[in-house]
Design a protein around this motif. Structure first.
Motif, PDB file in Angstrom:
ATOM      1  N   LEU A  98      -8.639 -42.169 -74.205  1.00 29.33           N
ATOM      2  CA  LEU A  98      -8.168 -41.055 -75.028  1.00 29.33           C
ATOM      3  C   LEU A  98      -6.667 -41.151 -75.271  1.00 29.33           C
ATOM      4  N   ALA A  99      -5.906 -41.516 -74.252  1.00 31.99           N
ATOM      5  CA  ALA A  99      -4.452 -41.619 -74.396  1.00 31.99           C
ATOM      6  C   ALA A  99      -4.048 -42.727 -75.343  1.00 31.99           C
ATOM      7  N   ALA A 100      -4.898 -43.736 -75.500  1.00 30.81           N
ATOM      8  CA  ALA A 100      -4.568 -44.884 -76.354  1.00 30.81           C
ATOM      9  C   ALA A 100      -5.057 -44.734 -77.785  1.00 30.81           C
ATOM     10  N   ALA A 101      -5.865 -43.715 -78.067  1.00 30.01           N
ATOM     11  CA  ALA A 101      -6.511 -43.598 -79.370  1.00 30.01           C
ATOM     12  C   ALA A 101      -5.662 -42.814 -80.364  1.00 30.01           C
ATOM     13  N   PRO A 102      -5.869 -43.041 -81.662  1.00 31.13           N
ATOM     14  CA  PRO A 102      -5.201 -42.229 -82.680  1.00 31.13           C
ATOM     15  C   PRO A 102      -5.832 -40.856 -82.782  1.00 31.13           C
ATOM     16  N   SER A 103      -5.187 -39.984 -83.541  1.00 29.82           N
ATOM     17  CA  SER A 103      -5.636 -38.596 -83.637  1.00 29.82           C
ATOM     18  C   SER A 103      -5.495 -38.095 -85.062  1.00 29.82           C
ATOM     19  N   THR A 104      -6.298 -37.080 -85.396  1.00 26.75           N
ATOM     20  CA  THR A 104      -6.137 -36.409 -86.688  1.00 26.75           C
ATOM     21  C   THR A 104      -5.074 -35.316 -86.617  1.00 26.75           C
ATOM     22  N   CYS A 105      -4.558 -35.035 -85.428  1.00 27.30           N
ATOM     23  CA  CYS A 105      -3.580 -33.949 -85.259  1.00 27.30           C
ATOM     24  C   CYS A 105      -2.164 -34.426 -85.522  1.00 27.30           C
ATOM     25  N   GLU A 106      -1.331 -33.493 -85.932  1.00 27.05           N
ATOM     26  CA  GLU A 106       0.079 -33.780 -86.107  1.00 27.05           C
ATOM     27  C   GLU A 106       0.782 -33.867 -84.747  1.00 27.05           C
ATOM     28  N   LYS A 107       2.012 -34.353 -84.773  1.00 24.23           N
ATOM     29  CA  LYS A 107       2.901 -34.388 -83.601  1.00 24.23           C
ATOM     30  C   LYS A 107       2.345 -35.239 -82.457  1.00 24.23           C
ATOM     31  N   ASP A 108       1.462 -36.184 -82.798  1.00 20.41           N
ATOM     32  CA  ASP A 108       0.889 -37.094 -81.813  1.00 20.41           C
ATOM     33  C   ASP A 108       0.084 -36.360 -80.738  1.00 20.41           C
ATOM     34  N   ASP A 109      -0.470 -35.212 -81.102  1.00 17.08           N
ATOM     35  CA  ASP A 109      -1.389 -34.528 -80.185  1.00 17.08           C
ATOM     36  C   ASP A 109      -2.712 -35.281 -80.197  1.00 17.08           C
ATOM     37  N   ARG A 110      -3.029 -35.971 -79.100  1.00 13.51           N
ATOM     38  CA  ARG A 110      -4.239 -36.778 -79.017  1.00 13.51           C
ATOM     39  C   ARG A 110      -5.377 -36.047 -78.318  1.00 13.51           C
ATOM     40  N   SER A 111      -5.229 -34.741 -78.180  1.00 14.78           N
ATOM     41  CA  SER A 111      -6.282 -33.933 -77.561  1.00 14.78           C
ATOM     42  C   SER A 111      -7.557 -33.990 -78.385  1.00 14.78           C
ATOM     43  N   THR A 112      -8.680 -33.667 -77.748  1.00 14.21           N
ATOM     44  CA  THR A 112      -9.945 -33.566 -78.472  1.00 14.21           C
ATOM     45  C   THR A 112     -10.465 -32.146 -78.409  1.00 14.21           C
ATOM     46  N   TYR A 113     -10.825 -31.630 -79.564  1.00 15.74           N
ATOM     47  CA  TYR A 113     -11.352 -30.276 -79.741  1.00 15.74           C
ATOM     48  C   TYR A 113     -12.712 -30.415 -80.412  1.00 15.74           C
ATOM     49  N   TYR A 114     -13.759 -29.819 -79.844  1.00 11.69           N
ATOM     50  CA  TYR A 114     -15.074 -29.997 -80.468  1.00 11.69           C
ATOM     51  C   TYR A 114     -16.020 -28.847 -80.142  1.00 11.69           C
ATOM     52  N   TRP A 115     -17.062 -28.710 -81.016  1.00 12.55           N
ATOM     53  CA  TRP A 115     -18.003 -27.598 -80.966  1.00 12.55           C
ATOM     54  C   TRP A 115     -19.279 -28.022 -81.694  1.00 12.55           C
ATOM     55  N   PRO A 116     -20.409 -27.289 -81.530  1.00 13.92           N
ATOM     56  CA  PRO A 116     -21.643 -27.664 -82.223  1.00 13.92           C
ATOM     57  C   PRO A 116     -21.501 -27.517 -83.737  1.00 13.92           C
ATOM     58  N   VAL A 117     -22.168 -28.400 -84.465  1.00 12.50           N
ATOM     59  CA  VAL A 117     -22.143 -28.318 -85.926  1.00 12.50           C
ATOM     60  C   VAL A 117     -22.906 -27.084 -86.397  1.00 12.50           C
ATOM     61  N   LEU A 118     -22.595 -26.657 -87.622  1.00  6.39           N
ATOM     62  CA  LEU A 118     -23.321 -25.589 -88.309  1.00  6.39           C
ATOM     63  C   LEU A 118     -24.141 -26.236 -89.425  1.00  6.39           C
ATOM     64  N   ARG A 119     -25.407 -25.829 -89.562  1.00  8.92           N
ATOM     65  CA  ARG A 119     -26.293 -26.438 -90.562  1.00  8.92           C
ATOM     66  C   ARG A 119     -26.920 -25.390 -91.467  1.00  8.92           C
ATOM     67  N   LEU A 120     -27.186 -25.800 -92.700  1.00 10.77           N
ATOM     68  CA  LEU A 120     -28.079 -25.059 -93.579  1.00 10.77           C
ATOM     69  C   LEU A 120     -29.494 -25.469 -93.201  1.00 10.77           C
ATOM     70  N   THR A 121     -30.323 -24.513 -92.800  1.00  8.78           N
ATOM     71  CA  THR A 121     -31.609 -24.851 -92.193  1.00  8.78           C
ATOM     72  C   THR A 121     -32.768 -24.957 -93.188  1.00  8.78           C
ATOM     73  N   ASP A 122     -32.480 -24.808 -94.474  1.00  8.59           N
ATOM     74  CA  ASP A 122     -33.557 -24.891 -95.463  1.00  8.59           C
ATOM     75  C   ASP A 122     -33.613 -26.246 -96.155  1.00  8.59           C
ATOM     76  N   GLY A 123     -32.951 -27.247 -95.573  1.00  8.92           N
ATOM     77  CA  GLY A 123     -32.968 -28.582 -96.159  1.00  8.92           C
ATOM     78  C   GLY A 123     -33.101 -29.638 -95.081  1.00  8.92           C
ATOM     79  N   THR A 124     -32.918 -30.889 -95.469  1.00  6.88           N
ATOM     80  CA  THR A 124     -33.040 -32.019 -94.552  1.00  6.88           C
ATOM     81  C   THR A 124     -31.670 -32.625 -94.295  1.00  6.88           C
ATOM     82  N   GLY A 125     -31.356 -32.836 -93.036  1.00 10.00           N
ATOM     83  CA  GLY A 125     -30.066 -33.407 -92.681  1.00 10.00           C
ATOM     84  C   GLY A 125     -30.096 -34.921 -92.623  1.00 10.00           C
TER      85      GLY A 125
END
Length: 306
Positions: A98-125
Motif C-alpha cells: 500500500l505504501a508503494a502504490a499510487p493513489s487517486t487522492c491528492e497530496k500523496d494520500d495513499r490511504s484506501t477508502y471503500y464501501w459496498p457498491v450500489l446497484r440498479l436491481t432491475d437489470g443485469t450487471g
C-alpha cells in the motif's frame, strides 16, 4: 463418471439457492425498504475540517475483497466493494504494498477508502456470474458515484492526535439484518435536498442526489493499528464528544458518497447473501496510508481552528 452426478446436483442446488437468495433480496428492497421521509436528524457541533479530494473511482477499482476484515482471502467479502484512494488495494495488500502504490487522492494520500457498491436491481450487471456479484446474490448494474467526499474533522472538546500510519477501521454493521439491527448499525442514507436528515432505509430522493454517509470512530487506544474485531482499538466518543477513559482523540473520518439514482428504478447495496441487501447493513472500511508529514499538517489545521 459415477462421481460426476452428485457434483452436478450440488452445482444445481447452489444455483437454486443463489436464485432464491436473489429473489428474497429483491423482495426486501421492495416497498417496505424504500421511504420518502427521512425520519432522523443529524445534529452535531461544527468543528474544523479538512477535505481530501480522491475522485469518484473513475478507473472503476472494484473487487470482492476486504483487505481490512479478510486479508489474504480473495473474494472474502462475498460482495463487491468500490474504492477510492490507493490503486492497489485488494485481498493481498500489505502495509508495504500500500505504501508503494499510487493513489487517486491528492497530496500523496495513499490511504484506501471503500464501501459496498450500489446497484440498479432491475437489470443485469457486468458480474452476473462472478464472485461477489451474481454468484453471491448481488445482481444488477453497478451505479457509478456522482460524488465522493473524504472529510477529516476535529474534536468538539479537545485537540486531536495524529492517526498512526496503517490504522485500519470499519464502520457500520455488514450483518445488521441477522444481528437484529444492533448497536453497530451506522447506516446513514439521505438526500441532497434535505440536509441534516437521514434514514437507515433506502431513500426516495426524486431528482435530488442520493447520499450515503459513513462516520468512523475517533477515540484510539494509543497502541494498536488493528484489533481482532477491527473495532475495539478505535471507539466512538461519548455523548458530548469526549473520548472514553484510556482512549485518545484522533481526527474523525467522514465519507459521503452521492449517486444519481434514476427516478422510479429499484436499487440496493451489495451484501452477504444472508443479509438480504438490507440498507441497514451499509458499512465502509479505511486503511490510513497518509505520509506522516501530511497527517501532521492535517492535525495542525484541525487543532489550530479550535
Amino acid at each position: 463418471m459415477a462421481r460426476s452426478r452428485p457434483m452436478t446436483f450440488a452445482v444445481a442446488a447452489v444455483a437454486v439457492i443463489v436464485v432464491v437468495a436473489s429473489a428474497v433480496a429483491y423482495a426486501r428492497s421492495g416497498p417496505d425498504q424504500y421511504v420518502s421521509e427521512l425520519d432522523q436528524t443529524l445534529s452535531e457541533p461544527d468543528t474544523p475540517n479538512v477535505v481530501i479530494r480522491c475522485g469518484t473511482n473513475e478507473e472503476r477499482h472494484l473487487n470482492a475483497d476486504n483487505p481490512v476484515v479478510s486479508p489474504g482471502i480473495p473474494f472474502g467479502a462475498h460482495h463487491t466493494h468500490e474504492y477510492v484512494g490507493n490503486k492497489s488495494a485488494d485481498a493481498m495488500s500489505t502495509n508495504a504494498s500500500l505504501a508503494a502504490a499510487p493513489s487517486t487522492c491528492e497530496k500523496d494520500d495513499r490511504s484506501t477508502y471503500y464501501w459496498p457498491v450500489l446497484r440498479l436491481t432491475d437489470g443485469t450487471g457486468h458480474d452476473a456470474h462472478a464472485e461477489g456479484g451474481g454468484l453471491h446474490g448481488n445482481v444488477g448494474e453497478v451505479l457509478k458515484p456522482k460524488s465522493v467526499e473524504i472529510r477529516y474533522e476535529g474534536s468538539p472538546v479537545s485537540n486531536v492526535l495524529p492517526m498512526p500510519r496503517f490504522l485500519r477501521m470499519i464502520t457500520g454493521d455488514p450483518m445488521a439484518f441477522t444481528n437484529n439491527y444492533g448497536p453497530k448499525v451506522r447506516a446513514r442514507w439521505g438526500c441532497s435536498d434535505q440536509p441534516g436528515r437521514y434514514t437507515t432505509r433506502y431513500p426516495l430522493c426524486g431528482s435530488a442526489t442520493t447520499l450515503r454517509g459513513y462516520d468512523f470512530a475517533s477515540c484510539w487506544d494509543g497502541n494498536n493499528t488493528d484489533s481482532a474485531s477491527h473495532r475495539t482499538h478505535v471507539v466512538f466518543p461519548l455523548v458530548g464528544g469526549a473520548c472514553p477513559p484510556r482512549t485518545f482523540p484522533i481526527p474523525r473520518l467522514r465519507v459521503t458518497v452521492g449517486y444519481d439514482v434514476p427516478v422510479g428504478r429499484p436499487f440496493a447495496i451489495d451484501s452477504f447473501p444472508e443479509e438480504m441487501r438490507d440498507p441497514a447493513t451499509d458499512h465502509a472500511m479505511f486503511i490510513n496510508v497518509m505520509p506522516d508529514a501530511l497527517m501532521g499538517e492535517l492535525v495542525q489545521h484541525l487543532n489550530g481552528g479550535r
